[in-house]
Design a protein around this motif. Structure first.
Motif, PDB file in Angstrom:
ATOM      1  N   VAL A   1       0.835  -1.218   0.064  1.00 13.33           N
ATOM      2  CA  VAL A   1      -0.112   0.108  -0.059  1.00 13.33           C
ATOM      3  C   VAL A   1       0.790   1.160  -0.255  1.00 13.33           C
ATOM      4  O   VAL A   1       0.640   2.111  -1.004  1.00 13.33           O
ATOM      5  CB  VAL A   1      -0.933  -0.072   1.280  1.00 13.33           C
ATOM      6  CG1 VAL A   1      -1.495   1.422   1.426  1.00 13.33           C
ATOM      7  CG2 VAL A   1      -2.028  -0.889   1.044  1.00 13.33           C
ATOM      8  N   ASN A   2       1.916   1.259   0.955  1.00 15.49           N
ATOM      9  CA  ASN A   2       2.801   2.243   0.774  1.00 15.49           C
ATOM     10  C   ASN A   2       3.528   2.665  -0.352  1.00 15.49           C
ATOM     11  O   ASN A   2       3.848   3.668  -0.776  1.00 15.49           O
ATOM     12  CB  ASN A   2       3.681   2.338   2.251  1.00 15.49           C
ATOM     13  CG  ASN A   2       3.154   3.097   3.251  1.00 15.49           C
ATOM     14  OD1 ASN A   2       2.380   3.472   3.377  1.00 15.49           O
ATOM     15  ND2 ASN A   2       4.190   3.063   4.149  1.00 15.49           N
TER      16      ASN A   2
ATOM     17  N   ASP B   1       4.975   9.804  -1.760  1.00 17.42           N
ATOM     18  CA  ASP B   1       5.922   9.943  -0.420  1.00 17.42           C
ATOM     19  C   ASP B   1       5.319  10.502   0.363  1.00 17.42           C
ATOM     20  O   ASP B   1       5.503  10.611   1.777  1.00 17.42           O
ATOM     21  CB  ASP B   1       7.450  10.271  -0.940  1.00 17.42           C
ATOM     22  CG  ASP B   1       8.132   9.402  -1.539  1.00 17.42           C
ATOM     23  OD1 ASP B   1       7.925   8.046  -1.461  1.00 17.42           O
ATOM     24  OD2 ASP B   1       9.200   9.605  -2.058  1.00 17.42           O
ATOM     25  N   ASP B   2       4.460  11.899   0.061  1.00  9.47           N
ATOM     26  CA  ASP B   2       3.883  12.706   1.114  1.00  9.47           C
ATOM     27  C   ASP B   2       2.590  12.207   1.419  1.00  9.47           C
ATOM     28  O   ASP B   2       1.703  12.745   2.220  1.00  9.47           O
ATOM     29  CB  ASP B   2       3.724  13.951   0.456  1.00  9.47           C
ATOM     30  CG  ASP B   2       3.078  14.299  -0.853  1.00  9.47           C
ATOM     31  OD1 ASP B   2       2.842  13.136  -1.716  1.00  9.47           O
ATOM     32  OD2 ASP B   2       2.484  15.287  -1.297  1.00  9.47           O
TER      33      ASP B   2
ATOM     34  N   ASN C   1      -1.129   8.871   8.343  1.00 13.33           N
ATOM     35  CA  ASN C   1      -1.298   9.764   7.286  1.00 13.33           C
ATOM     36  C   ASN C   1      -1.539  10.991   7.592  1.00 13.33           C
ATOM     37  O   ASN C   1      -2.715  11.551   8.596  1.00 13.33           O
ATOM     38  CB  ASN C   1      -2.668   9.423   6.487  1.00 13.33           C
ATOM     39  CG  ASN C   1      -2.762  10.043   5.175  1.00 13.33           C
ATOM     40  OD1 ASN C   1      -3.359  11.451   5.203  1.00 13.33           O
ATOM     41  ND2 ASN C   1      -2.395   9.683   3.986  1.00 13.33           N
ATOM     42  N   GLN C   2      -0.756  12.190   7.228  1.00 13.67           N
ATOM     43  CA  GLN C   2      -0.865  13.478   7.812  1.00 13.67           C
ATOM     44  C   GLN C   2      -2.066  14.141   7.486  1.00 13.67           C
ATOM     45  O   GLN C   2      -2.476  15.320   8.082  1.00 13.67           O
ATOM     46  CB  GLN C   2       0.343  14.175   7.052  1.00 13.67           C
ATOM     47  CG  GLN C   2       0.248  14.439   5.781  1.00 13.67           C
ATOM     48  CD  GLN C   2       1.519  14.589   4.970  1.00 13.67           C
ATOM     49  OE1 GLN C   2       2.298  13.960   5.551  1.00 13.67           O
ATOM     50  NE2 GLN C   2       1.495  14.851   3.673  1.00 13.67           N
TER      51      GLN C   2
END
Length: 177
Positions: A113-114, A119-120, A143-144
């Motif tokens: 998944v990653n 990347d962000d 997740n930001q």
């Protein structure tokens, strides 16, 4: 049949296949507030003669348990579809969040998944360390855009396989080729 007793249960089943989570019995409305499994918009159903007929005929039932029929399939999210990207994971067809799939992924699938994310927009952080002589894996959702602080996703077993609950309020769906 005892409706008063049944209304204390967690789930309502309509037609033997559609499961709903009971929010509450509303005495002022004289009905039941319920929603799709996993959340969603609250709906109401009035306890009237038609409801009572369906209840007494077994078309509407109440239970505290859900069927545990997990399916292994291809799962994707918006943004991946156009690129024909997906990962494989488990899901229970009756458990949805606002209609979206609620997947369970293995440690390795979470890494995939990653790899499919920019990347962000990475969803997970992985910690694989030795604690008191024992190897311990910890998966964090990070997740930001969705949460201020990462939180640990505990593992569980489905069909004897260690997986992580990765619904996370993300709009997952079945991959259609």
């Amino acid at each position: 049949m005892n409706l008063t007793k049944d209304l204390k249960k967690n789930f309502m089943v309509i037609g033997g296949k559609d499961y709903y989570e009971i929010s509450k019995f509303d005495r002022g409305y004289e009905g039941i507030e319920y929603c799709n499994l996993g959340g969603g918009f609250i709906k109401k159903i009035k306890i009237n003669e038609a409801f009572m007929n369906d209840y007494e005929n077994g078309k509407i039932k109440f239970t505290n348990t859900l069927p545990s029929n997990y399916v292994y399939g291809k799962i994707t999210i918006d943004g991946w579809r156009e690129e024909n990207k997906y990962v494989k994971g488990y899901y229970n067809p009756i458990i949805r969040w606002n209609g979206w799939i609620h997947p369970y992924f293995t440690w390795e699938t979470c890494k995939q998944v990653n790899n499919n994310c920019h990347d962000d927009d990475l969803l997970f952080k992985f910690y694989d360390e030795e604690v008191n002589g024992k190897q311990v894996k910890t998966l964090e959702y990070c997740n930001q855009h969705d949460c201020e602080a990462p939180f640990v996703i505990p593992s569980q077993k489905i069909n004897g396989i260690e997986v992580y609950d990765c619904g996370l309020g993300i709009c997952w769906e079945l991959y259609q080729a």
